[in-house]
Design an enzyme around this catalytic site. Structure first.
Site, PDB file in Angstrom:
ATOM      1  N   LYS A   1       8.021 -17.361  -0.673  1.00 37.84           N
ATOM      2  CA  LYS A   1       9.242 -16.579  -0.242  1.00 37.84           C
ATOM      3  C   LYS A   1       9.736 -17.554   0.868  1.00 37.84           C
ATOM      4  O   LYS A   1      10.963 -17.650   0.941  1.00 37.84           O
ATOM      5  CB  LYS A   1       8.779 -15.191   0.283  1.00 37.84           C
ATOM      6  CG  LYS A   1       8.344 -14.251  -0.846  1.00 37.84           C
ATOM      7  CD  LYS A   1       7.844 -12.955  -0.151  1.00 37.84           C
ATOM      8  CE  LYS A   1       7.294 -12.238  -1.376  1.00 37.84           C
ATOM      9  NZ  LYS A   1       6.784 -10.863  -0.989  1.00 37.84           N
TER      10      LYS A   1
ATOM     11  N   ASP B   1      12.669  -5.100   0.417  1.00 38.04           N
ATOM     12  CA  ASP B   1      11.795  -4.911  -0.642  1.00 38.04           C
ATOM     13  C   ASP B   1      12.497  -3.696  -1.523  1.00 38.04           C
ATOM     14  O   ASP B   1      11.908  -3.590  -2.651  1.00 38.04           O
ATOM     15  CB  ASP B   1      10.370  -4.646  -0.094  1.00 38.04           C
ATOM     16  CG  ASP B   1       9.317  -5.701  -0.297  1.00 38.04           C
ATOM     17  OD1 ASP B   1       9.704  -6.499  -1.000  1.00 38.04           O
ATOM     18  OD2 ASP B   1       8.474  -5.749   0.387  1.00 38.04           O
TER      19      ASP B   1
ATOM     20  N   GLN C   1       3.884  -7.987   3.695  1.00 41.16           N
ATOM     21  CA  GLN C   1       3.266  -8.475   2.525  1.00 41.16           C
ATOM     22  C   GLN C   1       1.933  -7.496   2.229  1.00 41.16           C
ATOM     23  O   GLN C   1       1.084  -7.332   3.062  1.00 41.16           O
ATOM     24  CB  GLN C   1       2.871  -9.932   2.687  1.00 41.16           C
ATOM     25  CG  GLN C   1       2.258 -10.510   1.626  1.00 41.16           C
ATOM     26  CD  GLN C   1       3.285 -10.547   0.460  1.00 41.16           C
ATOM     27  OE1 GLN C   1       4.599 -10.866   0.616  1.00 41.16           O
ATOM     28  NE2 GLN C   1       2.929 -10.439  -0.644  1.00 41.16           N
TER      29      GLN C   1
HETATM   30  N1  GUN Z   1       2.600  -7.888  -2.864  1.00 42.36           N
HETATM   31  C1  GUN Z   1       2.940  -8.140  -4.074  1.00 42.36           C
HETATM   32  N2  GUN Z   1       4.073  -7.844  -4.389  1.00 42.36           N
HETATM   33  C2  GUN Z   1       4.892  -7.623  -3.302  1.00 42.36           C
HETATM   34  C3  GUN Z   1       6.161  -7.280  -2.804  1.00 42.36           C
HETATM   35  O1  GUN Z   1       7.078  -7.424  -3.790  1.00 42.36           O
HETATM   36  N3  GUN Z   1       6.531  -6.981  -1.638  1.00 42.36           N
HETATM   37  C4  GUN Z   1       5.496  -7.098  -0.693  1.00 42.36           C
HETATM   38  N4  GUN Z   1       5.972  -6.621   0.469  1.00 42.36           N
HETATM   39  N5  GUN Z   1       4.255  -7.316  -0.845  1.00 42.36           N
HETATM   40  C5  GUN Z   1       3.931  -7.653  -2.232  1.00 42.36           C
END
Ligand code: GUN
Length: 264
Positions: free
Chosen positions: A45, A112, A89
């Site tokens: 990211k 998200d 996360q």
């Molecule tokens: N953990 C696995 N996939 C995601 C996601 O799309 N967003 C977040 N915040 N955590 C994750």
């Protein structure tokens, strides 16, 4: 178009757009404890953000952090005008409720797309639909089967497909094998988000014209990444793993951050 090429093109467009803004969009990535898979996702990211000119800032809380400590950080960042998007996360350590996190991140910064009232579409379904649209998939009246009913993928995916006038069937752990065979044999589009290697495989009869989108990322006994779908099924299109949906999800996140910064 290959997914890799598509992502590069979309990122080029974003770079252009971001260069015209007063200041770079800012994404805050919060994590609690150390999870190797999460570390690798967060690195991705940060790299995507840097690629297009988004500033990513990371806050790492100790494994022992309490829910209230995490919510305090979120509240401070909600009130901070220099931050456009916030993600925590997942997974977080036991004792911290995901529902509290989702409810606390304000909707304007929920890039998200996890809140019910979020103005943003959840990243994996958004990434998939945008790509299918770009590839010219004609949704209206098509039989779409979604395998998996998770809050992050299956359910929002089914809604986006219904919004585009697909006939949507969601298959899950309680669907009997006989029905599963029937639904899959009639499917024009299959989105597989179960989390089990090769759960969709050559034992199922599928339409030659079907498109398959593989959301799975499973670490195989060989130590490599495998999807939920057996490779090279005899269909019209099948997204690869790795190098498929994962890239689309990452793209959708930075697009949501850009949108959040423009919404201000
Ligand atoms: N953990 C696995 N996939 C995601 C996601 O799309 N967003 C977040 N915040 N955590 C994750």
């Amino acid at each position: 178009m290959e997914i890799k090429e598509y992502v590069i093109k979309r990122k080029e467009g974003m770079i252009q757009e971001i260069s015209t803004l007063d200041r770079p969009p800012v994404l805050s990535i919060i994590s609690v404890g150390h999870n190797p898979a999460s570390e690798s996702y967060m690195k991705g990211k940060c790299k995507d953000s840097a690629d297009v000119g988004i500033t990513a800032i990371r806050t790492g809380l100790d494994e022992s952090a309490t829910e209230e400590e995490l919510l305090d950080v979120i509240r401070k960042q909600n009130a901070d005008d220099s931050i456009d998007g916030i993600i925590v996360q997942l997974p977080v350590p036991a004792g911290i409720r995901e529902s509290s996190i989702i409810e606390t991140i304000c909707k304007e910064k929920d890039v998200d797309g996890f809140r019910k009232d979020s103005p943003f579409v959840s990243c994996t379904p958004k990434g998939i639909v945008d790509y299918l649209e770009r590839e010219g998939f004609n949704f209206s009246g098509k039989n779409a089967v979604v395998m998996g009913r998770s809050n992050i993928v299956g359910r929002p995916m089914a809604k986006l497909l219904l919004d585009r006038s697909c006939n949507v069937t969601v298959i899950h752990s309680k669907t009997c094998e006989e029905d599963k065979k029937l639904f899959l044999a009639n499917a024009d589009l299959i989105v597989v988000a179960i989390g089990k290697e090769a759960i969709l495989n050559s034992s199922y009869k599928l339409k030659e014209t079907a498109w398959i989108v593989d959301v799975g990322i499973n670490r195989g006994e060989d130590g490599k990444l495998h999807g939920d779908v057996e490779p090279n099924l005899p269909v019209a299109k099948q997204t690869p793993v790795p190098g498929g949906v994962g890239l689309l999800t990452r793209l959708a996140l930075i697009e949501n951050v850009l949108e959040a910064s423009k919404n201000k």
